[in-house]
Design an enzyme around this catalytic site. Structure first.
Site, PDB file in Angstrom:
ATOM      1  N   ALA A  17      44.614  46.389  31.159  1.00 54.56           N
ATOM      2  CA  ALA A  17      45.098  45.170  31.806  1.00 54.56           C
ATOM      3  C   ALA A  17      44.104  44.597  32.810  1.00 54.56           C
ATOM      4  O   ALA A  17      44.499  43.974  33.805  1.00 54.56           O
ATOM      5  CB  ALA A  17      46.463  45.433  32.471  1.00 54.56           C
ATOM      6  N   ARG A  18      42.823  44.806  32.548  1.00 54.62           N
ATOM      7  CA  ARG A  18      41.735  44.230  33.372  1.00 54.62           C
ATOM      8  C   ARG A  18      41.697  44.759  34.809  1.00 54.62           C
ATOM      9  O   ARG A  18      41.044  44.192  35.669  1.00 54.62           O
ATOM     10  CB  ARG A  18      41.818  42.692  33.414  1.00 54.62           C
ATOM     11  CG  ARG A  18      41.665  42.023  32.048  1.00 54.62           C
ATOM     12  CD  ARG A  18      40.246  42.197  31.538  1.00 54.62           C
ATOM     13  NE  ARG A  18      39.992  41.458  30.298  1.00 54.62           N
ATOM     14  CZ  ARG A  18      40.072  41.989  29.071  1.00 54.62           C
ATOM     15  NH1 ARG A  18      40.421  43.252  28.914  1.00 54.62           N
ATOM     16  NH2 ARG A  18      39.790  41.272  28.011  1.00 54.62           N
ATOM     17  N   LEU A  19      42.413  45.858  35.072  1.00 55.36           N
ATOM     18  CA  LEU A  19      42.361  46.435  36.419  1.00 55.36           C
ATOM     19  C   LEU A  19      41.304  47.544  36.418  1.00 55.36           C
ATOM     20  O   LEU A  19      41.609  48.736  36.505  1.00 55.36           O
ATOM     21  CB  LEU A  19      43.746  46.972  36.817  1.00 55.36           C
ATOM     22  CG  LEU A  19      44.063  46.944  38.302  1.00 55.36           C
ATOM     23  CD1 LEU A  19      43.890  45.544  38.902  1.00 55.36           C
ATOM     24  CD2 LEU A  19      45.486  47.430  38.548  1.00 55.36           C
TER      25      LEU A  19
END
Ligand SMILES: Cc1cc2nc3c(=O)[nH]c(=O)nc-3n(C[C@H](O)[C@H](O)[C@H](O)COP(=O)(O)O)c2cc1C
Length: 213
Positions: free
Chosen positions: A191-193
């Site tokens: 999730a792009r974290l």
């Protein structure tokens, strides 16, 4: 052209890095080599890094080179000192290198100052290369305009005839060391974290911080 692919990054995480960023880079290079070997015959590109330099009027330029050595003093690569990058480095030794290993979902950024390697080290590396590579790198006026492919091949041929035994290393071809003062280790996360660990040389000590993705 639309480029809408979206990869999900979930192959690892990065909580802590080695005390020395050089050791951490060595570990990640070893992982990248293993991962490349596990995919079949090695292509040898796990040690490719995008080297960014800046001209004297502030124009950045970037290209891949192969990392040929790594020790506590820095990252070593070899090239033509009279090439575009060579001229840029001589005018402004500040540079950056970037690695990307898609199969591991890892990026490393390195920033520092470039110095020439001692001539003896360049000699040793040059003479360890296959004869064809020696001839090509010695004959090619890297980054200059050439009339044709044929002209280039003739230059190589001429040099081969002039040196039937050992090819001497030309003074304009040799090694550089990127002496780093900044590293960033990046591990893709879901999730792009993503995880980003920065290591900065501060008053002679490596200081580790976490950056937002
Ligand atoms: C994967 C890869 C590795 C490369 N390795 C080197 C290298 O180690 N040394 C080098 O001079 N050029 C290397 N090249 C070619 C450079 O990218 C570039 O074309 C050349 O050095 C001229 O760059 P310049 O005109 O900016 O000086 C490599 C290219 C690729 C794609």
């Amino acid at each position: 052209m639309e480029l809408q692919t979206r990869s999900e990054y979930s192959r690892g995480q990065l909580e802590a890095v080695a005390a020395s960023p050089m050791s951490q880079l060595q570990d990640w290079l070893a992982d990248a080599e293993r991962s490349e070997l596990s995919r079949g015959p090695a292509t040898g590109d796990f040690n490719a890094m995008c080297l960014s330099t800046v001209s004297d009027n502030g124009q950045p330029s970037a290209r891949f080179v192969l990392l040929r050595g790594l020790n506590q003093s820095g990252l070593h690569f070899y090239t033509n000192y009279l090439s575009r990058k060579g001229h840029e480095i001589e005018a402004n030794p500040r540079a950056a290198a970037t690695f990307w290993w898609p199969e591991l979902q890892r990026q490393v950024r390195v920033e520092g100052i470039i110095e020439r390697l001692p001539a003896a080290e360049s000699d040793e590396y040059f003479h360890s290369r296959p004869r064809d590579s020696q001839l090509a790198s010695a004959a090619s006026p890297q980054s200059q305009i050439v009339e044709s492919r044929l002209q280039l091949e003739l230059m190589v041929e001429e040099l081969a005839v002039a040196h039937p035994a050992e090819v001497p290393r030309p003074n304009h071809w040799g090694g550089y060391c990127l002496v780093p003062h900044y590293f960033e280790f990046w591990q893709g996360r879901p999730a792009r974290l993503h995880d980003r660990i920065a290591i900065t040389l501060t008053d002679g000590e490596w200081l580790t911080t976490r950056l937002a993705p």
